[in-house]
Design an enzyme around this catalytic site. Structure first.
Site, PDB file in Angstrom:
ATOM      1  CG  ASP A  17      -2.093   1.007   0.778  1.00  0.00           C
ATOM      2  OD1 ASP A  17      -2.370   1.283   0.014  1.00  0.00           O
ATOM      3  OD2 ASP A  17      -2.627   1.337   2.029  1.00  0.00           O
ATOM      4  CG  ASN A  65      -8.102  -2.352  -4.959  1.00  0.00           C
ATOM      5  OD1 ASN A  65      -7.069  -3.215  -4.722  1.00  0.00           O
ATOM      6  ND2 ASN A  65      -8.096  -1.370  -4.095  1.00  0.00           N
TER       7      ASN A  65
HETATM    8  C1  IPE Z   1      -5.281  -2.756  -0.081  1.00  0.00           C
HETATM    9  O1  IPE Z   1      -4.751  -1.529  -0.201  1.00  0.00           O
HETATM   10  C2  IPE Z   1      -5.104  -3.563  -1.212  1.00  0.00           C
HETATM   11  C3  IPE Z   1      -4.186  -3.813  -2.089  1.00  0.00           C
HETATM   12  C4  IPE Z   1      -2.874  -3.460  -1.669  1.00  0.00           C
HETATM   13  C5  IPE Z   1      -4.238  -4.441  -3.416  1.00  0.00           C
HETATM   14  P1  IPE Z   1      -6.054  -0.387  -0.574  1.00  0.00           P
HETATM   15  O2  IPE Z   1      -5.337   0.979  -0.682  1.00  0.00           O
HETATM   16  O3  IPE Z   1      -7.184  -1.074  -1.432  1.00  0.00           O
HETATM   17  O4  IPE Z   1      -6.833  -0.492   1.159  1.00  0.00           O
HETATM   18  P2  IPE Z   1      -7.868   0.462   1.965  1.00  0.00           P
HETATM   19  O5  IPE Z   1      -8.757   0.978   0.855  1.00  0.00           O
HETATM   20  O6  IPE Z   1      -6.982   1.679   2.318  1.00  0.00           O
HETATM   21  O7  IPE Z   1      -8.252  -0.344   3.211  1.00  0.00           O
HETATM   22  C1  IPE Z   2      -1.326   0.337  -3.949  1.00  0.00           C
HETATM   23  O1  IPE Z   2      -1.533   1.505  -3.076  1.00  0.00           O
HETATM   24  C2  IPE Z   2      -2.377  -0.801  -3.672  1.00  0.00           C
HETATM   25  C3  IPE Z   2      -2.904  -1.114  -4.902  1.00  0.00           C
HETATM   26  C4  IPE Z   2      -4.273  -1.197  -4.949  1.00  0.00           C
HETATM   27  C5  IPE Z   2      -2.291  -1.882  -5.866  1.00  0.00           C
HETATM   28  P1  IPE Z   2      -2.695   2.626  -3.406  1.00  0.00           P
HETATM   29  O2  IPE Z   2      -2.730   2.807  -4.783  1.00  0.00           O
HETATM   30  O3  IPE Z   2      -3.717   2.082  -2.574  1.00  0.00           O
HETATM   31  O4  IPE Z   2      -1.915   3.850  -2.816  1.00  0.00           O
HETATM   32  P2  IPE Z   2      -2.440   4.879  -1.772  1.00  0.00           P
HETATM   33  O5  IPE Z   2      -3.119   4.079  -0.579  1.00  0.00           O
HETATM   34  O6  IPE Z   2      -3.587   5.521  -2.529  1.00  0.00           O
HETATM   35  O7  IPE Z   2      -1.453   5.786  -1.332  1.00  0.00           O
HETATM   36 MG    MG Z   3      -4.152   2.263  -0.516  1.00  0.00          MG
END
Ligand code: IPE
Ligand code: IPE
Ligand code: MG
Length: 238
Positions: A17, A65
């Site tokens: 993340d 997502n």
């Molecule tokens: C968790 O990250 C999913 C992945 C890393 C694929 P998110 O960014 O989707 O999680 P939330 O929405 O902050 O809980």
């Molecule tokens: C990657 O980070 C997680 C995926 C869904 C691939 P994010 O895209 O959630 O990044 P943040 O949380 O918005 O910074």
């Molecule tokens: Mg995220």
């Protein structure tokens, strides 16, 4: 701190993340964060395999997502596509088996074909690299329950379902439970990742954004794990 170091984790799972925030901090589009995150994914997967970790699981795309803009979703899929195409010429593919966890049916036929080719690559398998794509922990448990139900009905069997059976019908069937779960990006939550499989995982949360996660921090997390006293509800892990 435990006086004796425990063994290396057999299964490490990563919630990658912070890609979006990494990019936003640099006034770049979120997709640049994913591109950089893709490089980190390659480096960290390699580092884990170098350290002989038996199973590694990366959360690439959750069932939630899909709420993201279409352009961001397709950028993530393009990165994955590229990774798979490169995989076939990787030396590691010989002893590492790729598995996709999650429902891949919403993806294009081309990607699904690539996935199934990648899942068949390798002969002398000693390591497993799981990519969780359109994965949700609740969806995983639900599909396992439905698969068991189907068998029960076909056999006219009404015996109660056991934990072992659920385990064997999850996307991670026959793999060890998660020992160490690493989440980057500063949030202290599981976000519907490997709910069942992480029941007794040690949880390592770090402020580091995924594109900045390094081999050094991986080693710190592993070292931290090795000093934990995993009691599993008992009085001592030894
Ligand atoms: C968790 O990250 C999913 C992945 C890393 C694929 P998110 O960014 O989707 O999680 P939330 O929405 O902050 O809980
Ligand atoms: C990657 O980070 C997680 C995926 C869904 C691939 P994010 O895209 O959630 O990044 P943040 O949380 O918005 O910074
Ligand atoms: Mg995220």
């Amino acid at each position: 701190m435990a006086d004796k170091m425990r063994d290396m984790p057999r299964h490490i799972a990563f919630i990658m993340d912070g890609n979006g925030r990494w990019a936003t901090k640099r006034a770049l589009p979120r997709t640049s964060g994913h591109a950089q995150g893709g490089k980190t994914f390659r480096a960290i997967a390699d580092a884990c395999l170098d350290r002989d970790i038996e199973v590694i699981t990366f959360f690439a795309f959750s069932t939630e997502n899909w709420k993201r803009p279409k352009a961001e979703i397709s950028a993530l899929i393009t990165l994955l596509n590229r990774y798979l195409l490169d995989w076939f010429s990787e030396e590691r593919a010989k002893n590492t088996r790729i598995h996709f966890l999650g429902d891949t049916t919403p993806f294009s036929k081309d990607l699904r074909e690539l996935i199934s080719r990648a899942e068949k690559t390798g002969e002398d398998i000693s390591h497993h690299l799981n990519i969780a794509l359109n994965y949700g922990g609740r969806a995983d448990i639900t599909q396992a329950a439905n698969a068991i139900l189907k068998k029960r009905i076909a056999a006219g069997d009404a015996t109660p379902i056991t934990e072992e059976e659920i385990d064997l019908h999850l996307a991670t069937a026959n793999m060890p439970d998660v020992d160490l779960l690493i989440r980057t990006g500063g949030e202290s939550r599981i976000s519907n990742f490997l709910l069942w499989q992480s029941a007794y995982a040690e949880l390592y949360f770090t402020e580091t954004l995924w594109p900045d996660f390094s081999e050094e921090e991986l080693d710190r997390a592993i070292l931290w794990y090795r000093t934990r006293d995993r009691r599993f509800g008992g009085l001592t892990s030894n």
